[in-house]
Each structure stands twice: as structure tokens, then as C-alpha cells.
Design an enzyme around this catalytic site. Structure first.
Site, PDB file in Angstrom:
ATOM      1  N   GLY A 130      62.792  94.555  96.428  1.00  0.00           N
ATOM      2  CA  GLY A 130      61.435  94.056  96.190  1.00  0.00           C
ATOM      3  C   GLY A 130      60.838  93.472  97.452  1.00  0.00           C
ATOM      4  O   GLY A 130      60.828  92.251  97.633  1.00  0.00           O
ATOM      5  N   GLU A 247      70.088  99.247 105.810  1.00  0.00           N
ATOM      6  CA  GLU A 247      69.194 100.214 105.180  1.00  0.00           C
ATOM      7  C   GLU A 247      68.896 101.393 106.099  1.00  0.00           C
ATOM      8  O   GLU A 247      68.626 102.499 105.644  1.00  0.00           O
ATOM      9  CB  GLU A 247      67.893  99.500 104.779  1.00  0.00           C
TER      10      GLU A 247
END
Ligand SMILES: Cc1cc2nc3c(=O)[nH]c(=O)nc-3n(C[C@H](O)[C@H](O)[C@H](O)COP(=O)(O)OP(=O)(O)OC[C@H]3O[C@@H](n4cnc5c(N)ncnc54)[C@H](O)[C@@H]3O)c2cc1C
Length: 378
Positions: A130, A247
Site C-alpha cells: 500500500g 522489490e
């Protein structure tokens, strides 16, 4: 000035056996549809994730105490490389295994770790990221979703967008403003938000291929206990940006179109076409170089280093490569050929979705800025 040093990778002795194990699992439980096998790390299949968990192939590097398997970063690398090259449907657990689990292990309190980490390793708990909000994507420091203290807990209000997999996830790690009136990178914190908390709602965003991969997520007076705070209050910016190395470093940043490349090899096998052979040669050489660079980043991570610059470079070069494959195939192959039906289907699908490859995980312009800063050019 930093430089990118690619080192020879000492692959673990267990690599061949691990490769066989993954290939057998994919052959038995993987995805058959060639189009769904492209860009497969966004395709959720909770049953397949459970199988990987049962086989000890999730949470591979984590402590046994939290359900992990205490294997090396390079053993994990071998497994994820095999899964991606085969186009296995790994989307359900991908984010949890790649970054949410490691983040919880590093910064989570005991309650958060016990609740989520073993379940991720079993392939039963999935996570979403998020960060982005309407008006806050590249300019992440402008997030406005707010957490305010309320008694011995917190109340969350706001909205996230482009949340990959929110509809199959059990929790979100959200970056929110926890200090009212704070500006930019100050006053931000990370919270672990179970997706079944009252006040959390998920609205699908359907992409142009008709697929449902990302969502809008709304928080309306969402009550969280004090223990939902991840790490240190006010340190959210530092925590979230540190997570980006995880990531950006992986082979998913150049393997999204690999299934199309393999289809090209299959298609070209029956033709005597020099242009196709040359394209295959070029794509192979590029893939090999990217693989060395990406594995070299994994080796650095395994030694506890933070190769943020190298990871960012691999993402940028990898995204360009995986975006180029569908365009090069379209230009080189006769997609009207009756033998080319599968090649055409996969190519057309990737032509539609590949523009997003250099948006997700940080846009190309932002990535180039980070690289320039790392190299001392800015
Ligand atoms: C497939 C996909 C999956 C995603 N999954 C997630 C997810 O799970 N969770 C999540 O939080 N987000 C997710 N995102 C969101 C993604 O991280 C953002 O789209 C991205 O950060 C860009 O933000 P934006 O869309 O607001 O574009 P903007 O920030 O508005 O950028 C628009 C354009 O302007 C350029 N630009 C912006 N600022 C600058 C600058 N300072 N200098 C030069 N150029 C600039 C950008 O590079 C881009 O080309 C996903 C996106 C995609 C496409």
C-alpha cells in the site's frame, strides 16, 4: 562514485536438485495456458502457492523458528528463476515471499511475526503493498492516507490505488501519515492492515486485457491495535524505501516475457529464417548478461550488503529487455502464419501489458534519477 561490479556467482551444490524439484512441481500443478504463463508473477493461483509452501519453497531463507527453511539466498534465487522461466502462477504469494515476510522479520514485533510469517511460508497468507495513492505515485512523499492515535490504538482513513493482488491478500503493509500536519518524508509510518478489518474495502480495477490484477483500497475509520505499527513510528519513509531493494532486485524484472522468447525458439525451430535466428541469438546474449547481473545482486544481498544502486540498474535494463521482446517478435515473425497461433496470442497479450513493466516498482524516469544519483552524476 559507485560502480556496478558483476561478480562470478558461486551457485550452490543443491541447485540442480532444486531445479528438478521445481520443474516437477510446475509440470504437475502449473499453468498450461501459454498466455497466462506470460507475466506470470502477477497471476494468482492460491492452490499452487500452497503446493510450493508444502514443498518448502516459500520463506526459504527465513529462520525455522518462524516457519522458514534457513536456506541460502542463492538457493531461493534458483527456485524463483525456475518458476518464472516456466511461467508458473506465482502471483498470490509473490509479494509476501519477496518483501513483506522479510520486512516483518526485520521490523515486526513478536505478535506480527508469529501471526503472519509462518502462514506466508506455508503459502496460506498473501500480502499487498500500500504505497500509491491518487496523486501520489512517483511522488510518494505526498501520501495523505492518515493514521491518528485513538486510545491504545490507531484509526486509519484514506485511499490506496494500483494495489496489486489486494483482492486475494490477507494483509497490506501500508505507508501512511501518522503525524497530523507533517510534511513530505516526515511523520510517515508503516502499518500492517489485515484486509478483513471492518472499514477496509477493495474495488477492482480491470486492465485493458480484461484482467483483474490491481485494485483501489479504501480505509474508512479502520481501527487498528497499537501492535499493527510496523517498526518505528515516524520512520515509515526510511523503512519503505529500504524495502525497494528487495522489490527491484529479482529476476522477475527481466523474465516477464520469457515465455514469448521460448515460444519464439519453438516457432523458429521449424523455419530456416536467418532474421529469427539472429533475434534469438541477440535475446539469448542479453538474457545471459542480465542473469549474471541479477544473480550478482542476489549474491551481494546474501552477504548482507545493500546493493540498492545495482538492483535499480538491473530493474531498468531488465524492464527495457522484457518490454522489447514482444516488439522485436512482432517485427521479425510472420504472426499471420498458421504455425504461429500460440506465438501470436502470447505476443499480442504482452504488447498490451508490457508498457506497464517500466511503471510498476518505480517508473523509468524515477529509476534513472536514482541511478544518476548513485553514480554521482546528479
Ligand atoms: C502493473 C502495476 C502494478 C502496480 N502495483 C502496485 C502495488 O502493488 N502497490 C502500489 O503501491 N503501487 C503499485 N503500482 C503503482 C506504481 O508504483 C505507480 O504507478 C508508479 O509509482 C507511478 O506513479 P503514478 O502512476 O502516480 O504516475 P506519476 O507519478 O503521475 O508519473 C507519470 C509520469 O511522469 C513521470 N514523472 C513523475 N515524476 C517525475 C519526476 N520527478 N521526474 C521525471 N519524471 C517524472 C513518471 O516517470 C511517469 O512517466 C503499480 C503500477 C503498475 C503499472
Amino acid at each position: 562514485m559507485q560502480t556496478f561490479v558483476t561478480e562470478a556467482v558461486d551457485w550452490p551444490e543443491t541447485a540442480p536438485a532444486l531445479r528438478e524439484q521445481v520443474r516437477a512441481l510446475v509440470a504437475e500443478h502449473g499453468e498450461r495456458d501459454p498466455v497466462r504463463r506470460a507475466n506470470s508473477w502477477t497471476k494468482a493461483n492460491p492452490q499452487f502457492s500452497k503446493k510450493l509452501g508444502e514443498a518448502g519453497l516459500l520463506g526459504m531463507t527465513w529462520p525455522k523458528e518462524y516457519g522458514g527453511h534457513e536456506r541460502s539466498q542463492l538457493e531461493r534465487y534458483v527456485v524463483i528463476e525456475e518458476l518464472l522461466a516456466a511461467g508458473a502462477p506465482v502471483g498470490a504469494h509473490w509479494i509476501a515471499d519477496r518483501q513483506s515476510g522479510p520486512l516483518l522479520l526485520r521490523l515486526g514485533n513478536e505478535e506480527l511475526k508469529r501471526r503472519w510469517v509462518p502462514a506466508i511460508a506455508r503459502g496460506e497468507a498473501f500480502a499487498c503493498i500500500g504505497l500509491s495513492e491518487p496523486g501520489s505515485g512517483s511522488d510518494l512523499a505526498s501520501v495523505r492516507t492518515a493514521a491518528r492515535r485513538d486510545g491504545d490504538g490507531w484509526v486509519l482513513n484514506g485511499q490506496k490505488v494500483w494495489t496489486t493482488g489486494a483482492h486475494v491478500s490477507h494483509f497490506m503493509i501500508a505507508l501512511v501519515r501518522s503525524e497530523a500536519g507533517s510534511e513530505r518524508q516526515q511523520g510517515l509510518s508503516q502499518f500492517v492492515v489485515p484486509m478483513d478489518t471492518p472499514g477496509v474495502s477493495v474495488k477492482p480495477i480491470i486492465d485493458l486485457t480484461g484482467a483483474h490484477e490491481f485494485n483501489e483500497v479504501f480505509f474508512e475509520d479502520v481501527r487498528l491495535p497499537e501492535t499493527a505499527l510496523l517498526g518505528t513510528e515516524g520512520e515509515g519513509w526510511k523503512q519503505a524505501t529500504a524495502e525497494l531493494s528487495l522489490e527491484r532486485a529479482g529476476p522477475e524484472r527481466y523474465l516477464s516475457s520469457m515465455v514469448l522468447f521460448l515460444e519464439l525458439v519453438r516457432y523458429a525451430g521449424a523455419k530456416q529464417d536467418m532474421a529469427l535466428q539472429q533475434l534469438i541469438g541477440r535475446l539469448t546474449a542479453d538474457a545471459w548478461t542480465l542473469r549474471l547481473m541479477s544473480a550478482s545482486v542476489a549474491a551481494k544481498l546474501a552477504r548482507g550488503e545493500d546493493p540498492a544502486l545495482e538492483a535499480t540498474m538491473v530493474k531498468d535494463l531488465g524492464n527495457s529487455y522484457e518490454q522489447a521482446i514482444p516488439q522485436l517478435v512482432q517485427a521479425a515473425a510472420d504472426l499471420g502464419d498458421t504455425d504461429a497461433a500460440t506465438l501470436r496470442d502470447v505476443c499480442f497479450y504482452l504488447l498490451q501489458v508490457s508498457p506497464s513493466f517500466s511503471l510498476r516498482g518505480g517508473t523509468r524516469e524515477i529509476i534513472k534519477g536514482i541511478i544518476a544519483r548513485g553514480l554521482g552524476l546528479r
